[in-house]
Design an enzyme around this catalytic site. Structure first.
Site, PDB file in Angstrom:
ATOM      1  N   ARG A 216      14.365  -0.771   4.434  1.00 35.26           N
ATOM      2  CA  ARG A 216      13.853  -0.734   5.805  1.00 35.26           C
ATOM      3  C   ARG A 216      14.650  -1.648   6.733  1.00 35.26           C
ATOM      4  NH1 ARG A 216       7.798  -2.164   5.034  1.00 35.26           N
ATOM      5  NH2 ARG A 216       7.888  -2.244   7.319  1.00 35.26           N
TER       6      ARG A 216
ATOM      7  N   ASP B 267       5.498  -0.378  -0.758  1.00 41.30           N
ATOM      8  CA  ASP B 267       4.624  -1.050   0.195  1.00 41.30           C
ATOM      9  C   ASP B 267       3.622  -0.084   0.821  1.00 41.30           C
ATOM     10  OD1 ASP B 267       5.842  -3.507  -0.181  1.00 41.30           O
ATOM     11  OD2 ASP B 267       7.239  -3.255   1.493  1.00 41.30           O
TER      12      ASP B 267
ATOM     13  N   TYR C   2      16.260   6.072  -2.863  1.00 40.49           N
ATOM     14  CA  TYR C   2      15.312   6.123  -1.760  1.00 40.49           C
ATOM     15  C   TYR C   2      15.841   7.039  -0.664  1.00 40.49           C
ATOM     16  CZ  TYR C   2      12.431   2.228  -3.448  1.00 40.49           C
ATOM     17  OH  TYR C   2      11.589   1.429  -4.174  1.00 40.49           O
TER      18      TYR C   2
ATOM     19  N   ARG D  23       7.294  -1.038  -6.808  1.00 41.37           N
ATOM     20  CA  ARG D  23       6.028  -1.357  -6.145  1.00 41.37           C
ATOM     21  C   ARG D  23       6.173  -1.065  -4.655  1.00 41.37           C
ATOM     22  NH1 ARG D  23       4.734  -7.263  -8.946  1.00 41.37           N
ATOM     23  NH2 ARG D  23       4.507  -6.514 -11.104  1.00 41.37           N
TER      24      ARG D  23
END
Length: 259
Positions: A205, A55, A114, A53
């Site tokens: 992040r 952001d 990622y 999911r």
């Protein structure tokens, strides 16, 4: 009802994230609306499930979702029809595949990858605006790599976890952090490649934002290990903005898209 896996690419800038929301545009809503237009069995209110999911503002080049449809589509025709109905949203289905009922895009996943793109140069980004995080100062890649090595392995990542993270445990195994440095016109781009079975909310992040402080010389590399050991969100460096982050790949024990 036949189940289909979808590999999806999207530009996250116009969306409030992957997950459908009542009053804001989402990637999930865009795909579900397209499905509803072409398959009568996908009724209004039906849901699809995704591997991650993402952001608001986060991009994807390899998101995976699954949907249960009424019609047993030819996968190529399903992919083509979805892309027609997704226009003009910046969302594309790269490939579709018929899968068994036991396949679940999220729970069957064994690994997620990622990419975070960080640009270092004085001149503003033009073509990559909204697709990279830009800083104007120089960064020491070797220092960032030394700091990143302290995060590899099985750890309590409370320090690098959002305060609103809903995961039951902060324990995660980070299998890889690889930092690639590239020359760009009048600057440098740093690509952070992270690989794990799963990630905590804002973990990537938080890690990249902390490593940027190391690269800028504000943190010593050893401070990354100290922050990890603190198990305290207050010990984390700044959380970097979302627009440099991409979900690039989701792996399964059996590749649903293998020909």
């Amino acid at each position: 009802m036949p189940r289909f896996a979808l590999k999806i690419e999207y530009d996250g800038r116009p969306f409030a994230g992957w997950q459908a929301q009542a009053d804001q545009p989402s990637v999930q809503q865009a795909v579900e609306t397209a499905l509803g237009r072409l398959d009568s069995g996908f009724a209004a209110g039906a849901r699809i499930s995704a591997a991650g999911r993402t952001d608001a503002g986060v991009h994807a080049t390899g998101q995976v979702a699954h949907a249960d449809l009424k019609r047993d589509w030819d996968p190529f025709r399903l992919c083509e029809a979805l892309n027609f109905h997704l226009k003009p949203s910046p969302v594309a289905v790269l490939v579709a595949a018929r899968v068994g009922d036991s396949f679940h895009a999220r729970f069957s996943a064994t690994e997620r990858r990622y990419l975070f793109r960080l640009m270092s140069r004085r001149a503003p980004a033009t073509h990559l605006r909204g697709m990279v995080w830009q800083v104007q100062h120089a960064l020491d890649c070797d220092a960032m790599r030394r700091g990143a090595r302290m995060l590899i392995g099985h750890h309590d990542f409370t320090t690098f976890r959002s305060s609103i993270c809903q995961a039951k445990s902060p324990l995660k195994t980070l299998d890889e952090i690889r930092i690639e440095e590239r020359q760009i016109p009048h600057g440098r781009e740093f690509r952070f490649h992270l690989r794990a079975r799963s990630f905590l909310h804002n973990q990537v992040r938080s890690i990249v934002g902390t490593l940027e402080r190391v690269g800028a010389g504000s943190w010593a590399p050893d401070r990354v290990g100290e922050a990890l050991a603190a198990r305290d969100r207050a010990a984390c460096g700044p959380v970097c903005p979302p627009h440099g982050l991409y979900l690039t790949d989701v792996a399964y024990r059996a590749d649903p898209f293998a020909e």
